[in-house]
Design an enzyme around this catalytic site. Structure first.
Site, PDB file in Angstrom:
ATOM      1  N   GLY A   1      32.534  80.943  72.687  1.00 20.75           N
ATOM      2  CA  GLY A   1      33.240  82.210  72.829  1.00 20.75           C
ATOM      3  C   GLY A   1      34.729  82.139  72.559  1.00 20.75           C
TER       4      GLY A   1
ATOM      5  N   TYR B   1      33.823  47.348  96.790  1.00 20.19           N
ATOM      6  CA  TYR B   1      33.135  48.595  97.110  1.00 20.19           C
ATOM      7  C   TYR B   1      34.093  49.777  97.067  1.00 20.19           C
ATOM      8  CZ  TYR B   1      35.257  48.425 101.784  1.00 20.19           C
ATOM      9  OH  TYR B   1      36.153  48.394 102.812  1.00 20.19           O
TER      10      TYR B   1
ATOM     11  N   LYS C   1      29.973  71.599  64.875  1.00 21.95           N
ATOM     12  CA  LYS C   1      29.059  72.445  64.100  1.00 21.95           C
ATOM     13  C   LYS C   1      28.897  71.908  62.680  1.00 21.95           C
ATOM     14  CE  LYS C   1      29.244  77.101  64.551  1.00 21.95           C
ATOM     15  NZ  LYS C   1      27.959  77.790  64.710  1.00 21.95           N
TER      16      LYS C   1
ATOM     17  N   GLU D   1      48.149  50.399 102.394  1.00 21.72           N
ATOM     18  CA  GLU D   1      48.489  51.795 102.128  1.00 21.72           C
ATOM     19  C   GLU D   1      49.990  52.020 102.096  1.00 21.72           C
ATOM     20  OE1 GLU D   1      46.653  54.324 105.106  1.00 21.72           O
ATOM     21  OE2 GLU D   1      46.941  52.847 106.677  1.00 21.72           O
TER      22      GLU D   1
ATOM     23  N   MET E   1      36.341  80.877  69.697  1.00 24.21           N
ATOM     24  CA  MET E   1      36.839  81.042  68.342  1.00 24.21           C
ATOM     25  C   MET E   1      36.105  82.202  67.672  1.00 24.21           C
ATOM     26  SD  MET E   1      38.874  78.489  68.505  1.00 24.21           S
ATOM     27  CE  MET E   1      39.352  78.031  66.873  1.00 24.21           C
TER      28      MET E   1
ATOM     29  N   ARG F   1      32.887  80.522  60.167  1.00 26.73           N
ATOM     30  CA  ARG F   1      32.870  80.226  61.607  1.00 26.73           C
ATOM     31  C   ARG F   1      33.751  79.033  61.911  1.00 26.73           C
ATOM     32  NH1 ARG F   1      27.209  81.294  60.850  1.00 26.73           N
ATOM     33  NH2 ARG F   1      26.479  82.956  62.237  1.00 26.73           N
TER      34      ARG F   1
ATOM     35  N   HIS G   1      27.495  85.402  77.847  1.00 32.37           N
ATOM     36  CA  HIS G   1      28.699  84.618  78.120  1.00 32.37           C
ATOM     37  C   HIS G   1      28.695  84.106  79.558  1.00 32.37           C
ATOM     38  CE1 HIS G   1      32.954  84.122  79.327  1.00 32.37           C
ATOM     39  NE2 HIS G   1      33.067  83.571  78.131  1.00 32.37           N
TER      40      HIS G   1
ATOM     41  N   ARG H   1      23.148  71.460  68.441  1.00 30.49           N
ATOM     42  CA  ARG H   1      24.096  70.607  69.183  1.00 30.49           C
ATOM     43  C   ARG H   1      23.419  70.188  70.471  1.00 30.49           C
ATOM     44  NH1 ARG H   1      28.194  75.543  70.761  1.00 30.49           N
ATOM     45  NH2 ARG H   1      26.664  76.753  71.840  1.00 30.49           N
TER      46      ARG H   1
ATOM     47  N   ARG I   1      38.449  51.776 111.894  1.00 27.12           N
ATOM     48  CA  ARG I   1      39.906  51.690 111.882  1.00 27.12           C
ATOM     49  C   ARG I   1      40.450  52.040 113.259  1.00 27.12           C
ATOM     50  NH1 ARG I   1      43.204  55.622 108.125  1.00 27.12           N
ATOM     51  NH2 ARG I   1      42.743  57.103 109.774  1.00 27.12           N
TER      52      ARG I   1
ATOM     53  N   ARG J   1      37.362  56.820 111.033  1.00 32.61           N
ATOM     54  CA  ARG J   1      38.699  57.154 111.555  1.00 32.61           C
ATOM     55  C   ARG J   1      38.553  57.469 113.039  1.00 32.61           C
ATOM     56  NH1 ARG J   1      39.084  60.141 106.233  1.00 32.61           N
ATOM     57  NH2 ARG J   1      41.071  59.565 105.256  1.00 32.61           N
TER      58      ARG J   1
ATOM     59  N   CYS K   1      39.261  53.263 100.504  1.00 28.93           N
ATOM     60  CA  CYS K   1      38.746  54.297 101.399  1.00 28.93           C
ATOM     61  C   CYS K   1      39.562  55.578 101.325  1.00 28.93           C
ATOM     62  CB  CYS K   1      38.651  53.784 102.831  1.00 28.93           C
ATOM     63  SG  CYS K   1      40.258  53.354 103.530  1.00 28.93           S
TER      64      CYS K   1
ATOM     65  N   THR L   1      44.438  54.772  99.650  1.00 33.01           N
ATOM     66  CA  THR L   1      45.199  55.320  98.519  1.00 33.01           C
ATOM     67  C   THR L   1      45.761  56.711  98.795  1.00 33.01           C
ATOM     68  OG1 THR L   1      43.040  55.812  97.587  1.00 33.01           O
ATOM     69  CG2 THR L   1      44.224  53.933  96.668  1.00 33.01           C
ATOM     70  N   ASN L   2      45.363  57.328  99.909  1.00 28.25           N
ATOM     71  CA  ASN L   2      46.020  58.600 100.266  1.00 28.25           C
ATOM     72  C   ASN L   2      47.467  58.316 100.650  1.00 28.25           C
ATOM     73  OD1 ASN L   2      43.466  59.713 100.029  1.00 28.25           O
ATOM     74  ND2 ASN L   2      43.050  59.572 102.224  1.00 28.25           N
ATOM     75  N   ASP L   3      47.622  57.401 101.610  1.00 29.56           N
ATOM     76  CA  ASP L   3      48.991  57.063 102.012  1.00 29.56           C
ATOM     77  C   ASP L   3      49.714  56.279 100.927  1.00 29.56           C
ATOM     78  OD1 ASP L   3      49.732  58.130 104.557  1.00 29.56           O
ATOM     79  OD2 ASP L   3      48.090  56.972 105.407  1.00 29.56           O
TER      80      ASP L   3
ATOM     81  N   SER M   1      41.395  47.107 102.640  1.00 29.93           N
ATOM     82  CA  SER M   1      40.847  48.375 102.168  1.00 29.93           C
ATOM     83  C   SER M   1      42.026  49.230 101.720  1.00 29.93           C
ATOM     84  CB  SER M   1      40.072  49.073 103.284  1.00 29.93           C
ATOM     85  OG  SER M   1      39.632  50.328 102.811  1.00 29.93           O
TER      86      SER M   1
HETATM   87  C1  PEP Z   1      44.503  56.588 103.292  1.00 28.65           C
HETATM   88  O1  PEP Z   1      45.689  56.658 103.606  1.00 28.65           O
HETATM   89  O2  PEP Z   1      44.124  56.506 102.123  1.00 28.65           O
HETATM   90  C2  PEP Z   1      43.458  56.639 104.308  1.00 28.65           C
HETATM   91  C3  PEP Z   1      42.196  56.490 103.970  1.00 28.65           C
HETATM   92  O3  PEP Z   1      43.842  56.911 105.573  1.00 28.65           O
HETATM   93  P1  PEP Z   1      44.189  58.378 106.109  1.00 28.65           P
HETATM   94  O4  PEP Z   1      43.769  59.346 105.068  1.00 28.65           O
HETATM   95  O5  PEP Z   1      43.413  58.534 107.379  1.00 28.65           O
HETATM   96  O6  PEP Z   1      45.648  58.286 106.317  1.00 28.65           O
HETATM   97 MG    MG Z   2      46.236  56.291 105.674  1.00 29.60          MG
END
Ligand code: PEP
Ligand code: MG
Length: 890
Positions: A107, A866, A28, A760, A109, A98, A470, A354, A632, A576, A846, A782-784, A779
């Site tokens: 809302g 990718y 402000k 993974e 402050m 203010r 609000h 703003r 896969r 999958r 993935c 990244t979950n596992d 690939s």
């Molecule tokens: C993972 O592990 O990131 C993955 C893509 O495989 P899933 O989630 O099927 O284990």
């Molecule tokens: Mg996995």
């Protein structure tokens, strides 16, 4: 030693700060300084910097030593610029105080208006303005506001005094009170405040100012400010600035007004002025929703069917002046502006500007329109839209031909549709949402105490309040559909129900809201899929021009694959195959396979599965044409496939001719104590090679069939999951390649394919150099990889994750946003080591992180080729990848 400058003046033809000093002056303050610099009509004042706030908290709530003297000097300057004096009955200077943090915190402050009033200056103001009623109305507002915000007194004390007075005098509206009535009220207010305080209400303006400044700094640490910062990632050590500004009055009669406006429509992005105002009113009245505001423009009034005159009609000169300021501001800031203004007896004053908050739809339209008109570049347009916000447009809306059973209609305050069960309380909304229930929060009006409930809800309905209430502002910011001011709804909080048009809706009943039309509908209504057309399509084209990374999708059903392709997916990053077995007619064959205790039994089951798999792949290849499809091989946590009910067991018994008792025994033998680390992924392929062989055959035969049928040459990337060692991969790669050769010689057509692996497991990341000898692509799963790097079960982390986030152990859930410093290190190492062995090795991601904008930036920085994400996130990923590329270019 030079003295730190803690106070910056603006207005009266000059300005000590400017818009570049947002960190120091707050949003402000920086914009007030900038407007003053541009020569726009800004009431003069000064900004006490955020550095004071930081110092205040660092030094146990003590101010820097030089601050008082600097404020005194700024006040002197303000007095000379305005020709008024603090506490001078002959010509009193009144100010507003203010807050103003670096990021806007609507809302959150507190504000004090009319500061500087006491018995003498109120009398002076009455004389000077020739309007005693105005002077004492302002005075009572000041006492009330100051008592509430600074002295922490309960505002109901004052409300009761006023209500009792009105009752005794047979008044129903505040406007019926005369000047002398307000004098009486002021007296009573002061007495009530003194009783509560045990001392007189402060009359010295300098003392009042000191109190208000302290209250602003203290409000930085209120629970609701802390909650807001938490939700919006605003660091505590930014602090807030305090803006002290000469008062201008929108409540000085019929040629005075106050309002809020946007230079473009913040809901749709349409390039027409948009706003609300109130004649003869002061600042907060517009936002508070006590009186119904009037439209800014005639066009808006006609569209809304409002009967009150617009500002364009009621105050044409001031309106024209305001419109000219809008144009100056948009050209200067090169973005849509959110403005507050006051007209004092025909004279326009700008109180704030703003960059305006907007819906995703408006963000897209504004960015595209501004780029097309040459105000900004295409690349700037790409940077202007928050990828996460696109989510709003990628969600279903109510079908045009859906049957709408309208319960009530309010204002279309934030677009999009949502269905859920009605709840009336924000805590209840949060509770139910945590259990996975979609909720619609229904309130008479919302306040900052409702932020958590609004966040948890799918949509918000209020019975009161305008387009800038609000609820409307916060819902738009959060991307929640909202219907505000649905006046036909009567809410009974105690009975947990509302009535509308003679019908009663109870807590837990389903409703659907349409934030684009303002309708509240009975029941849960069918929704339709969004499309990437118009502005969205255009912005995506610009994004595609600049991004380096490709965007693929995680999908396996033809419907999902088609959706992803329509959203611009350039391939499949993860199909999958175990998800293709969940259908009722297939799961029996899969169970038969899993429960067979010899190869013959498995092969017999696999023979049944092969044609189904092949048909699936054919339809996927036909949709994706020659785009690469990463398929896969089976990675089932076995427990998900075991028969659960007696009926399931009997179905398998019938198909195999084995006894139910024997099958139960086998199922038990197969159950694992830790299935996530058990017999899954490539371990299954190693022990039962016939499974992967069948899948490989289904893939290659499908390629060959599609090529024969259509002439298209499908591209398969066969992916082996959960590899930890190069040896696992080399064994399975040889098995898959052998099938490819067989299919090629049987059919006379050579399928186009690569064989690669998921990274993974930490060991796979660390030994990526060995693995890349065999792998033709990586690939990142990244979950596992997150699960195994943290040793944190994907299925169980939800139980303690909220505590980890609340205590700051994790800044974000690492299953949602990639942990760049830990898991990310493994990704970086694997990318480097993999490419050291095999230059140009194709790299993708993935895991769920492939659709998360912050993680996508990281993927770009480590050189992935990718990202792959769920179909509805594909456009988000395209935009995030473009922004990452632009950022990398600097
Ligand atoms: C993972 O592990 O990131 C993955 C893509 O495989 P899933 O989630 O099927 O284990
Ligand atoms: Mg996995």
């Amino acid at each position: 030693m030079s003295v730190t400058k803690w106070v910056y003046a603006f207005g009266g033809g000059s300005s000590e700060g400017d818009a570049s000093q947002r960190e120091l002056l707050g949003g402000k303050g920086a914009n007030l300084a900038e407007m003053a610099k541009l020569g726009l009509p800004v009431p003069p004042g000064f900004t006490i910097t955020t550095a004071v706030c930081v110092a205040y908290y660092e030094n146990n709530k003590a101010y820097p030593a030089e601050l008082d003297a600097q404020i005194d000097a700024a006040l002197k300057n303000l007095e000379s610029v305005t020709g008024k004096a603090f506490g001078d009955p002959a010509n009193p200077l009144l100010v507003s105080v203010r807050s103003g943090a670096r990021a806007s915190m609507p809302g959150m402050m507190d504000t004090v208006l009319n500061l500087g009033l006491n018995d003498e200056t109120a009398e002076g103001l009455a004389k000077l303005s020739g309007d005693k009623r105005f002077a004492y109305d302002s005075y009572r507002r000041f006492i009330q506001m100051y008592s509430d915000v600074v002295l922490d007194l309960d505002h109901s004390i004052f409300e009761e005094i006023l209500e009792t007075f009105k009752e005794e005098n047979d008044y129903s509206l505040d406007t019926e009170l005369s000047a002398d009535d307000w004098v009486v009220i002021v007296d009573e207010y002061k007495r009530a405040a003194a009783d509560e305080l045990g001392r007189d209400f402060p009359t010295d303006p300098r003392e009042q100012l000191q109190g208000a400044i302290g209250a602003v700094f203290d409000s930085w640490m209120t629970a609701r400010a802390i909650k807001y910062r938490e939700l919006h990632d605003i660091p505590e050590n930014w602090g807030t600035a305090v803006n002290v500004q000469a008062m201008v009055f929108g409540n000085m009669g019929e040629t005075s007004a106050t309002g809020v406006a946007f230079t473009r429509d913040p809901s749709t992005g349409r390039n027409s002025y948009y706003g609300e105002f109130l004649i003869n009113a002061q600042g907060e009245d517009v936002v508070a929703g006590i009186r119904t505001p009037q439209c800014l423009t005639q066009e808006m009034r006609e569209e809304m069917g409002d009967t009150q005159p617009s500002m364009q009609e009621a105050l044409p000169d001031s309106y024209n002046e305001l419109a000219a300021v809008f144009d100056v501001l948009e050209r200067h800031y090169r973005d849509m502006q959110d403005i507050e203004f006051t007209v004092e007896r025909g004279r326009l004053w700008m109180l704030q500007t703003r960059n305006g908050k907007r819906t995703a739809k408006a963000a897209l339209k504004i960015a595209v329109d501004m780029a097309e008109s040459g105000l900004i570049t295409e690349e700037e347009a790409v940077m202007r839209v928050d990828p996460a916000q696109l989510d709003q447009l990628l969600h279903p809306t109510i079908a045009d031909d859906a049957k709408r059973d309208v319960l009530a209609t309010g204002l279309p305050a934030s677009p999009g549709a949502a269905a859920g069960v009605v709840v009336f309380d924000s805590d209840e909304a949060e509770l139910r949402a945590k259990k996975g229930e979609p909720v619609i929060l229904v309130r008479i009006e919302t306040s900052p105490e409702d932020i958590h409930g609004m966040h948890a809800a799918q949509g918000i309905v209020t019975a009161r309040g305008g387009m800038t209430s609000h609820a409307a502002v916060v819902a738009r910011g959060m991307g929640r559909p909202c219907v505000s001011g649905a006046g036909g709804i009567r809410i009974d909080y105690a009975a947990k129900q509302f009535t509308a048009g003679g019908r009663t809706v109870k807590e837990g009943d389903f409703v659907t809201i349409d934030g684009s039309t303002g309708e509240v509908l009975a029941g849960a209504i069918d929704m339709i899929k969004p499309e990437l057309s118009g502005d969205f399509g255009r912005l995506m084209e610009w994004a595609d021009k600049v991004r380096r990374m490709k965007v693929r999708t995680n999908a396996e059903t033809p419907a999902d694959v088609q959706t992803a392709k329509d959203f611009g997916a350039e391939g499949i990053g993860l199909c999958r195959t175990e998800h293709m077995f969940f259908d009722a007619d297939r799961i029996a064959a899969v169970r038969e396979m899993i429960l067979s205790d010899d190869k013959d039994g498995r092969v017999a089951a696999l023979v049944k599965i092969l044609p189904m798999q092949r048909a699936d792949f054919e339809s996927i290849f036909e949709i994706m044409e020659e785009r690469p499809c990463t398929i896969r091989l089976l990675d089932p946590p076995l427990h998900e496939f075991l028969p659960h009910t007696e009926e399931d067991v009997h179905a398998v018994a019938e198909a195999t001719g084995l006894s139910a008792a024997l099958l139960m025994q086998r199922a038990e033998a197969l159950s694992e104590s830790n299935p996530m680390l058990g017999h899954r992924g490539c371990r299954l392929g190693i022990t039962f090679p016939e499974i992967y062989e069948m899948q490989a055959r289904a893939i290659f035969e499908a390629q060959v069939n599609v090529e024969k049928k259509t002439g298209i040459k499908p591209v398969a990337e066969v992916m082996i999951p959960l590899v930890a060692t190069a040896k696992e991969l080399s064994i399975l790669k040889a098995a898959v390649a052998k099938i490819a050769d067989e299919v090629a010689s049987e059919s006379g057509t050579v399928p186009v394919y690569l064989i690669g692996t998921m990274i993974e497991l930490p060991r796979a990341a660390l030994r990526a150099d060995d693995i890349a000898v065999e792998a033709e692509f990586f690939s990142f799963g990244t979950n596992d990889l997150t699960q195994t790097t943290f040793g944190l079960s994907r299925d169980d982390a939800g139980k303690f994750m909220p505590d980890y986030i609340a205590q700051g152990i994790f800044e974000k859930d690492p299953f949602v946003t990639l942990d760049q410093s830990g898991v990310g290190d493994l990704v970086r190492i694997a990318a480097e080591r993999g490419r050291a062995t095999r230059p140009g090795l194709k790299l993708g991601i993935c895991g769920e992180h492939g659709g998360d904008p912050a993680s996508i930036h990281f993927c770009d920085s480590v050189g992935l080729d990718y990202v792959s994400c769920s179909p509805y996130r594909v456009p988000i990923a395209r935009l995030a990848a473009a922004q990452a590329a632009l950022k990398a270019r600097g």
